[in-house]
Design a protein around this motif. Structure first.
Motif, short mmCIF file in Angstrom:
data_model
loop_
_atom_site.label_atom_id
_atom_site.label_comp_id
_atom_site.label_asym_id
_atom_site.label_seq_id
_atom_site.Cartn_x
_atom_site.Cartn_y
_atom_site.Cartn_z
N VAL A 108 -4.90 10.30 3.25
CA VAL A 108 -4.01 9.23 2.81
C VAL A 108 -4.70 8.35 1.78
O VAL A 108 -4.11 7.98 0.75
N ASP A 109 -5.95 8.03 2.02
CA ASP A 109 -6.70 7.18 1.10
C ASP A 109 -6.86 7.86 -0.27
O ASP A 109 -6.68 7.22 -1.32
N SER A 110 -7.17 9.15 -0.25
CA SER A 110 -7.35 9.86 -1.52
C SER A 110 -6.04 9.93 -2.30
O SER A 110 -6.01 9.70 -3.52
N TYR A 111 -4.96 10.26 -1.61
CA TYR A 111 -3.66 10.33 -2.29
C TYR A 111 -3.25 8.96 -2.81
O TYR A 111 -2.65 8.86 -3.90
N SER A 112 -3.55 7.91 -2.05
CA SER A 112 -3.20 6.55 -2.50
C SER A 112 -3.94 6.18 -3.78
O SER A 112 -3.37 5.57 -4.69
N GLN A 113 -5.21 6.57 -3.84
CA GLN A 113 -5.98 6.30 -5.06
C GLN A 113 -5.41 7.09 -6.24
O GLN A 113 -5.36 6.59 -7.37
N ALA A 114 -4.98 8.32 -5.98
CA ALA A 114 -4.38 9.13 -7.04
C ALA A 114 -3.09 8.48 -7.54
O ALA A 114 -2.82 8.45 -8.75
N ILE A 115 -2.31 7.95 -6.62
CA ILE A 115 -1.05 7.30 -6.98
C ILE A 115 -1.30 6.05 -7.82
O ILE A 115 -0.57 5.77 -8.77
N GLU A 116 -2.35 5.31 -7.51
CA GLU A 116 -2.68 4.12 -8.30
C GLU A 116 -2.99 4.49 -9.75
O GLU A 116 -2.63 3.76 -10.68
N LEU A 117 -3.64 5.63 -9.92
CA LEU A 117 -3.99 6.06 -11.28
C LEU A 117 -2.80 6.68 -12.00
O LEU A 117 -2.65 6.53 -13.21
N ASP A 118 -1.97 7.41 -11.25
CA ASP A 118 -0.82 8.09 -11.86
C ASP A 118 0.38 8.01 -10.90
O ASP A 118 0.58 8.90 -10.08
N PRO A 119 1.17 6.95 -11.01
CA PRO A 119 2.30 6.76 -10.10
C PRO A 119 3.53 7.59 -10.45
O PRO A 119 4.57 7.43 -9.84
N ASN A 120 3.39 8.48 -11.42
CA ASN A 120 4.54 9.29 -11.86
C ASN A 120 4.54 10.69 -11.27
O ASN A 120 5.37 11.52 -11.66
N SER A 121 3.64 10.95 -10.35
CA SER A 121 3.53 12.30 -9.78
C SER A 121 4.25 12.38 -8.44
O SER A 121 3.85 11.74 -7.47
N ALA A 122 5.28 13.20 -8.37
CA ALA A 122 6.00 13.41 -7.10
C ALA A 122 5.09 14.10 -6.09
O ALA A 122 5.19 13.86 -4.88
N VAL A 123 4.19 14.94 -6.57
CA VAL A 123 3.30 15.68 -5.68
C VAL A 123 2.42 14.74 -4.87
O VAL A 123 2.21 14.93 -3.67
N TYR A 124 1.88 13.70 -5.52
CA TYR A 124 0.98 12.79 -4.81
C TYR A 124 1.71 12.08 -3.68
O TYR A 124 1.18 11.93 -2.57
N PHE A 125 2.92 11.62 -3.95
CA PHE A 125 3.69 10.94 -2.91
C PHE A 125 4.05 11.92 -1.78
O PHE A 125 3.98 11.58 -0.60
N CYS A 126 4.43 13.12 -2.17
CA CYS A 126 4.84 14.11 -1.17
C CYS A 126 3.65 14.53 -0.30
O CYS A 126 3.79 14.67 0.92
N ASN A 127 2.49 14.71 -0.89
CA ASN A 127 1.30 15.06 -0.11
C ASN A 127 0.90 13.92 0.81
O ASN A 127 0.48 14.15 1.95
N ARG A 128 1.02 12.70 0.31
CA ARG A 128 0.69 11.56 1.19
C ARG A 128 1.67 11.49 2.35
O ARG A 128 1.29 11.12 3.47
N ALA A 129 2.93 11.85 2.10
CA ALA A 129 3.92 11.88 3.18
C ALA A 129 3.49 12.85 4.27
O ALA A 129 3.63 12.57 5.47
N ALA A 130 2.97 14.01 3.87
CA ALA A 130 2.52 15.00 4.85
C ALA A 130 1.39 14.43 5.70
O ALA A 130 1.36 14.60 6.93
N ALA A 131 0.44 13.75 5.05
CA ALA A 131 -0.68 13.15 5.79
C ALA A 131 -0.20 12.04 6.71
O ALA A 131 -0.67 11.90 7.85
N GLN A 132 0.75 11.23 6.24
CA GLN A 132 1.29 10.16 7.07
C GLN A 132 1.98 10.72 8.31
O GLN A 132 1.86 10.17 9.41
N SER A 133 2.69 11.82 8.15
CA SER A 133 3.35 12.44 9.29
C SER A 133 2.33 12.93 10.31
O SER A 133 2.56 12.83 11.52
N LYS A 134 1.20 13.45 9.83
CA LYS A 134 0.15 13.89 10.75
C LYS A 134 -0.41 12.73 11.56
O LYS A 134 -0.90 12.92 12.67
N LEU A 135 -0.32 11.52 11.00
CA LEU A 135 -0.80 10.32 11.70
C LEU A 135 0.33 9.65 12.48
O LEU A 135 0.15 8.55 13.00
N ASN A 136 1.49 10.33 12.56
CA ASN A 136 2.68 9.79 13.25
C ASN A 136 3.25 8.56 12.55
O ASN A 136 4.00 7.79 13.18
N ASN A 137 2.90 8.37 11.29
CA ASN A 137 3.46 7.26 10.50
C ASN A 137 4.72 7.75 9.79
O ASN A 137 4.75 7.89 8.56
#
Length: 307
Positions: A108-137
């Motif tokens: 989640v932390d890595s994807y969040s940093q990627a999003i800060e640098l490039d907030p136009n990537s659907a992949v980064y948000f989608c991958n972070r969603a997968a990690a959040q689900s693994k944490l039950n978030n």
């Protein structure tokens, strides 16, 4: 202090604008005026301090936040530098590796940093969603999927992961909608098709008087040699034979017939509890397998590859 003053002035201007509305009753209007006086006294400001105004005004910010066309959910107009794009991709790959290592918080932390640098990537948000689900978030996962879909409305994986998050919150009807869209965009994806079928089955079980509560495939269970062998062995138990005999006696002669038979629901529950207890003692490994089957019944995607 100057930033606080600017914020206080923005709030003051916003409240002053609200007092012009005819919707307030006398008590509400008085409360607004008291709030404005407090701001003026504490921060030593007044409506004449125009130099403290910020752009856009708080009224416009508030209006944008409550409209259905909420802009924050749309792709950012920010254009990252080439260097930021490269670094963001590196961070995304780091997040993917953390997912493989099951270090989901680091992902989640890595994807969040990627999003800060490039907030136009659907992949980064989608991958972070997968990690959040693994944490039950799951709520956070849903928000990330929304952002991914807003950026790329044809990104099938975002719809699929939205379905998984909604399913985890038992929102099966909503999940079906997103699974259907995922299948529409990627009709050859077996995971999407499987998850859609299971979600539809969950809806069917919830509406069926006989299906609710069945967390496993009864046909598969009866075809399980270990279960059949264990059940046959247990049926040799004299106490269970007596209970079953009483059940059959009631079935033939009616509930009022047999003394010692299963004449009430309490006796039936007791028989079931005894049978379950002896099953647990006879073959605890098989019972644990059945429990795991119920817990994990069938939503795919846990080993889904990251983009």
């Amino acid at each position: 202090m100057s930033e606080l003053k600017r914020l206080a002035y923005s709030i003051l201007a916003f409240l002053r604008e609200q007092t012009k509305s005819q919707a307030w009753n006398s008590d509400e209007r008085e409360s607004l005026e008291v709030a404005m006086q407090c701001l003026e006294n504490v921060f030593k400001i007044s409506s004449q301090d125009i130099h403290l105004a910020v752009s856009p005004p708080l009224t416009e910010i508030f209006s944008a936040a409550v409209t259905k066309d909420l802009i924050w959910n749309a792709p950012s107009e920010f254009t990252p530098s080439a260097q930021d794009v490269i670094r963001a991709e590196q961070l995304k790959n780091e997040g993917n590796n953390y997912i493989k290592e099951e270090n989901y918080r680091a992902a989640v932390d890595s994807y969040s940093q990627a999003i800060e640098l490039d907030p136009n990537s659907a992949v980064y948000f989608c991958n972070r969603a997968a990690a959040q689900s693994k944490l039950n978030n799951y709520t956070a996962a849903i928000e990330d999927c929304k952002r991914a879909i807003a950026i790329d409305p044809d990104y099938s994986k975002a719809y699929g992961r939205m379905g998984l998050a909604l399913t985890s919150l038992n929102k099966h009807s909503e999940a079906i909608t997103y699974y259907q869209k995922a299948v529409e965009l990627d009709p050859e994806n077996g995971t999407f098709i499987s998850n859609l079928r299971v979600a539809e089955q969950k809806i069917g079980e919830a509406s069926s008087p006989t299906g609710a509560g069945l967390g496993f495939d009864l046909a598969s269970l009866l075809n399980n040699p270990s279960f059949v062998s264990m059940a046959a062995s247990l049926m040799q138990n004299p106490q269970l034979q007596q209970l079953m005999s009483g059940m059959m006696s009631n079935a033939i002669s009616g509930p009022a017939a047999g003394v010692g038979g299963l004449t009430d629901m309490g006796s039936l529950i007791q028989a079931g509890q005894q049978f379950a207890q002896q099953m647990q003692e006879e073959n605890p490994e098989l019972i644990e397998q059945l429990r795991n089957q119920i817990r994990t019944r069938s939503f795919s995607g846990s080993n889904e590859d990251q983009s």
